[in-house]
Design a protein around this motif. Structure first.
Motif, mmCIF file in Angstrom:
data_model
loop_
_atom_site.group_PDB
_atom_site.id
_atom_site.type_symbol
_atom_site.label_atom_id
_atom_site.label_comp_id
_atom_site.label_asym_id
_atom_site.label_seq_id
_atom_site.Cartn_x
_atom_site.Cartn_y
_atom_site.Cartn_z
ATOM 1 N N ALA A 24 -28.661 56.406 -56.129
ATOM 2 C CA ALA A 24 -28.509 57.756 -55.656
ATOM 3 C C ALA A 24 -29.110 58.062 -54.447
ATOM 4 C CB ALA A 24 -28.713 58.701 -56.545
ATOM 5 N N LYS A 25 -30.354 57.853 -54.468
ATOM 6 C CA LYS A 25 -31.375 58.278 -53.321
ATOM 7 C C LYS A 25 -30.748 57.528 -51.886
ATOM 8 C CE LYS A 25 -35.699 58.744 -55.607
ATOM 9 N NZ LYS A 25 -36.973 58.086 -55.991
ATOM 10 N N MET A 27 -27.780 56.100 -51.474
ATOM 11 C CA MET A 27 -26.692 56.947 -50.874
ATOM 12 C C MET A 27 -26.812 58.044 -50.108
ATOM 13 S SD MET A 27 -24.448 54.681 -51.652
ATOM 14 C CE MET A 27 -22.813 55.134 -51.415
ATOM 15 N N LEU A 28 -27.493 58.967 -50.535
ATOM 16 C CA LEU A 28 -28.031 60.172 -50.013
ATOM 17 C C LEU A 28 -28.658 60.274 -48.683
ATOM 18 C CD1 LEU A 28 -28.002 63.252 -50.386
ATOM 19 C CD2 LEU A 28 -30.182 63.085 -51.471
ATOM 20 N N LEU A 29 -29.646 59.367 -48.892
ATOM 21 C CA LEU A 29 -30.506 59.234 -47.677
ATOM 22 C C LEU A 29 -29.400 58.266 -46.392
ATOM 23 C CD1 LEU A 29 -34.064 58.005 -48.770
ATOM 24 C CD2 LEU A 29 -33.055 60.164 -48.003
ATOM 25 N N TRP A 30 -28.634 57.477 -47.020
ATOM 26 C CA TRP A 30 -27.695 57.024 -45.940
ATOM 27 C C TRP A 30 -26.788 57.798 -45.320
ATOM 28 C CZ3 TRP A 30 -28.346 52.083 -44.054
ATOM 29 C CH2 TRP A 30 -27.265 51.560 -43.239
ATOM 30 N N LYS A 31 -26.170 58.815 -46.206
ATOM 31 C CA LYS A 31 -25.443 59.541 -45.462
ATOM 32 C C LYS A 31 -26.007 60.399 -44.559
ATOM 33 C CE LYS A 31 -22.067 59.480 -49.392
ATOM 34 N NZ LYS A 31 -21.047 58.676 -48.632
ATOM 35 N N LEU A 32 -27.267 60.783 -44.633
ATOM 36 C CA LEU A 32 -27.886 61.711 -43.668
ATOM 37 C C LEU A 32 -28.196 61.110 -42.302
ATOM 38 C CD1 LEU A 32 -30.372 63.459 -46.396
ATOM 39 C CD2 LEU A 32 -28.551 64.367 -45.542
ATOM 40 N N ASP A 38 -20.827 54.588 -42.834
ATOM 41 C CA ASP A 38 -20.674 55.019 -44.239
ATOM 42 C C ASP A 38 -20.996 54.031 -45.010
ATOM 43 O OD1 ASP A 38 -19.572 56.663 -46.092
ATOM 44 O OD2 ASP A 38 -17.534 56.380 -45.639
#
Length: 106
Positions: A24-25, A27-32, A38
């Motif tokens: 989850a971390k 995926m969140l950090l990657w999207k930021l 993507d």
């Protein structure tokens, strides 16, 4: 970016909640990241079931890359097929760095 495997779950080094939190971390950090890239999860089992032709195409592409020498799989050992039980023991004990290839010598 490619992330795969969950060996730590099978060896007891990591529990499912911490693994999921890590994903989850990630995926969140990657999207930021402002680079326009993507990320998606790719589960080989569900991919094969839901999209059999795309899965077949993916596997063919991987084998083409392997044949061309563009992929270098980490092969820890090659064992005869009759030593499959030994291969599983080694995998279960987390004593293998890489893959074990079972070879049919007949």
């Amino acid at each position: 970016m490619v992330a795969f495997g969950a060996m730590q779950l099978t060896t007891g080094e990591e529990k499912l909640p911490s693994l999921l939190l890590g994903f989850a971390k990630l995926m969140l950090l990657w999207k930021l990241l402002p680079d326009g890239k993507d990320s998606v999860f790719y589960n080989i089992h569900t991919r094969r079931a839901k999209h059999p032709q795309q899965f077949k195409d993916d596997v063919q592409a991987l084998f083409s890359l392997l044949k061309a020498g563009k992929l270098k799989p980490a092969v820890a050992d090659r064992l005869p097929l009759d030593q499959a039980a030994e291969a599983h023991r080694r995998i279960d004990s987390a004593a293998v760095l890489g893959k074990i290839v079972l070879v049919n010598e007949h």
